[in-house]
Write a protein that holds these residues in place. Structure first.
Motif, PDB file in Angstrom:
ATOM      1  N   ASP A  40      28.940  50.411  88.141  1.00  0.00           N
ATOM      2  CA  ASP A  40      28.041  51.497  87.741  1.00  0.00           C
ATOM      3  C   ASP A  40      28.553  52.855  88.211  1.00  0.00           C
ATOM      4  O   ASP A  40      28.270  53.879  87.584  1.00  0.00           O
ATOM      5  N   ASP A  86      22.551  54.854  87.998  1.00  0.00           N
ATOM      6  CA  ASP A  86      23.852  54.255  88.351  1.00  0.00           C
ATOM      7  C   ASP A  86      24.098  54.324  89.861  1.00  0.00           C
ATOM      8  O   ASP A  86      24.644  53.387  90.442  1.00  0.00           O
ATOM      9  N   ARG A 160      28.842  44.768  91.044  1.00  0.00           N
ATOM     10  CA  ARG A 160      28.499  43.795  90.002  1.00  0.00           C
ATOM     11  C   ARG A 160      29.125  42.432  90.302  1.00  0.00           C
ATOM     12  O   ARG A 160      28.697  41.426  89.755  1.00  0.00           O
ATOM     13  N   ASP A 237      22.281  48.461  86.877  1.00  0.00           N
ATOM     14  CA  ASP A 237      21.045  49.018  86.332  1.00  0.00           C
ATOM     15  C   ASP A 237      20.951  48.645  84.851  1.00  0.00           C
ATOM     16  O   ASP A 237      21.961  48.397  84.190  1.00  0.00           O
ATOM     17  N   SER A 239      20.809  49.600  81.593  1.00  0.00           N
ATOM     18  CA  SER A 239      20.993  50.690  80.636  1.00  0.00           C
ATOM     19  C   SER A 239      21.310  50.140  79.251  1.00  0.00           C
ATOM     20  O   SER A 239      20.942  50.737  78.248  1.00  0.00           O
TER      21      SER A 239
HETATM   22 MG    MG Z   1      24.934  51.421  85.046  1.00  0.00          MG
END
Ligand code: MG
Ligand code: ADP
Length: 351
Positions: A40, A86, A160, A237, A239
Motif C-alpha cells: 500500500d 494506504d 501484505r 486497505d 480500495s
Molecule cells: Mg491500498
C-alpha cells in the motif's frame, strides 16, 4: 486509489499486468528500501528510529470523479482519504502532503479554494501538514495527484505478505456502501442503465451511502492500534474491492483464503439498496471498491485478545474467514454451505 477496475477498460493499462511488468523490470531498491513496489505504501529506512512510508495517487476527472455529483471539497476530501487509507493499511501515522494539480483553463479560483478546503478537512484531524506540490494548466479536465508521507516505528509496518495458514481474516466497518453510493450518483446523472427509483430507498439510507462514497473515512487509528499491539500478520486497505484486495494479500503471502459470505458486514442502508435493486448484497460487499476499510489477518492465538480489546474500545471488526493453503485458492462458502471460487475481476463484471 488508482482503482484497477477503472482502468481495466483501457486496453493499454490493464493495471495488474502493467505494475507487475514495471516492478520486475524497473523496481530496484537499495539498502534503505524495506518495501518497494507491491504494497500500500513504499517503506524507506533512512533514519535510525523511524521508517518513512510513501504513497501517491492520481485522480482524473471523468475517471475517478464526476463534477456533476461531487463538489470540489468532496474531491479533495476523497483524494486525501485514499492516501490516508494506504498509510493506515501499513499501520502508520500520516504526516506530510504534497499536492499536484492540473487545472482546466476555464476553472475559477474559488474551485481551487474549495478543493483545498476538502483536502485540509480530511488531513487536519490526523495532523497532516501540506508541504508542497506543483501546478499546471490542463487541456483535458482536472487532475489531482497527492503524495502522502507517513511513518511507522522500525519493524512495525503491516505488510501484505505476512498472512499465515490458519489466520483469521477480519475487516473493519461495513462493505459495499461506497459502490452503492456511486451507483446512486450514476443513476441521478443518467449514466446508469437503471432508471432512478428514489422512492424505493429512504432518504436517510441514500444520504448515508452517497456520503460513504464521497466522504470515506480512512481507518488510521485502527491501523496504528493493530501495528502497535502486533495484532495483525498482514493488512491492506479496501480500495479495489474485497475479492481483489484479498487476492493481493493471498498472492503476496502465497496462501489461499476461505470467506464466509454470511459473515460479510453490511449496513442496513446497503441491505436496503440491494433489496430495492434486486441484487445480492454479498456481491456488493465482495466486489464493491473504495470503502477504504481495512482487511487484515490475525493468528489464532491472538483471536481472543483482538476481539476482546476491539469490543472494549468500540472498534468495528468482523471476522469474515480463514487463511487456507495456496492450493485451495480463494473461495467463498455461501449461506447454503456451497463452495464457490471468488474471481478477482470484480466491479466491471458486477456491472
Ligand atoms: Mg491500498
Ligand atoms: P493502492 O490501491 O493501495 O493505492 P495500487 O494498486 O495503486 O495500490 O498500486 C500497487 C503498487 O504498485 C504500489 O506499490 C504502487 O506504488 C505501485 N504502482 C502503481 N502504479 C505504478 C506505476 N505507474 N509505476 C510504479 N509503481 C506503481
Amino acid at each position: 486509489m488508482a482503482s484497477p477496475r477503472r482502468v481495466y477498460t483501457h486496453p493499454a493499462l490493464r493495471e495488474f499486468d502493467l505494475i507487475r511488468t514495471i516492478r520486475r523490470r524497473f523496481g530496484r531498491g537499495d539498502a534503505f528500501v524495506v518495501q518497494s513496489i507491491g504494497d500500500d505504501a513504499a517503506i524507506v529506512a533512512a533514519r535510525p528510529h523511524q521508517w518513512d512510508l510513501l504513497t501517491t495517487d492520481l485522480l482524473a476527472e471523468g475517471v475517478h470523479f464526476d463534477l456533476r455529483t461531487a463538489t470540489f471539497a468532496d474531491v479533495g476530501f476523497r483524494a486525501v482519504a485514499a492516501n490516508l487509507s494506504d498509510i493506515a493499511a501499513m499501520g502508520g501515522q500520516p504526516r506530510y502532503l504534497l499536492v499536484v494539480l492540473a487545472v482546466p483553463r476555464d476553472a475559477a479560483g474559488s474551485q481551487i479554494q474549495q478543493l483545498y478546503q476538502g483536502i485540509m478537512a480530511a488531513g487536519r484531524p490526523h495532523g497532516v501538514r501540506l508541504i508542497g506540490g506543483d501546478t499546471s494548466a490542463s487541456t483535458g479536465g482536472w487532475f489531482i495527484s497527492l503524495t502522502l508521507i507517513g511513518s511507522v516505528p522500525p519493524g512495525r509496518a503491516l505488510l501484505r505478505r505476512g498472512a499465515r495458514i490458519g489466520d483469521g481474516i477480519y475487516v473493519t466497518g461495513t462493505l459495499g456502501d461506497a459502490l452503492a453510493g456511486l451507483s446512486l450518483l450514476k443513476e441521478s446523472t443518467g449514466r446508469s442503465r437503471r432508471r432512478s427509483s428514489p422512492a424505493s430507498l429512504s432518504s436517510r439510507h441514500r444520504r448515508f451511502l452517497i456520503q460513504r462514497h464521497l466522504r470515506p473515512t480512512a481507518r488510521v487509528g485502527i491501523g496504528r492500534w493493530l501495528s502497535t499491539n502486533r495484532l495483525a500478520t498482514s493488512a491492506i486497505d479496501l480500495s479495489d474491492g474485497l475479492s481483489g484486495d484479498l487476492g493481493h494479500i493471498c498472492k503476496e503471502s502465497r496462501v489461499g483464503a476461505e470467506v464466509d459470505t454470511a459473515a460479510l458486514p453490511l449496513s442496513s442502508a446497503c441491505l436496503a439498496f440491494a433489496a430495492a435493486r434486486k441484487i445480492d448484497p454479498s456481491a456488493l460487499a465482495l466486489t464493491g471498491g473504495e470503502d477504504y476499510e481495512l482487511l487484515f489477518t490475525t493468528p489464532a492465538h491472538l483471536k481472543t485478545t483482538l476481539e476482546r480489546t476491539a469490543g472494549q474500545r468500540g472498534i468495528p471488526l468482523t471476522r469474515i474467514g480463514t487463511i487456507r493453503p495456496a492450493r485451495s485458492g480463494i473461495y467463498a462458502i455461501t449461506g447454503e454451505g456451497r463452495r464457490q471460487p471468488i474471481s478477482v475481476t470484480s466491479y466491471e463484471h458486477f456491472r
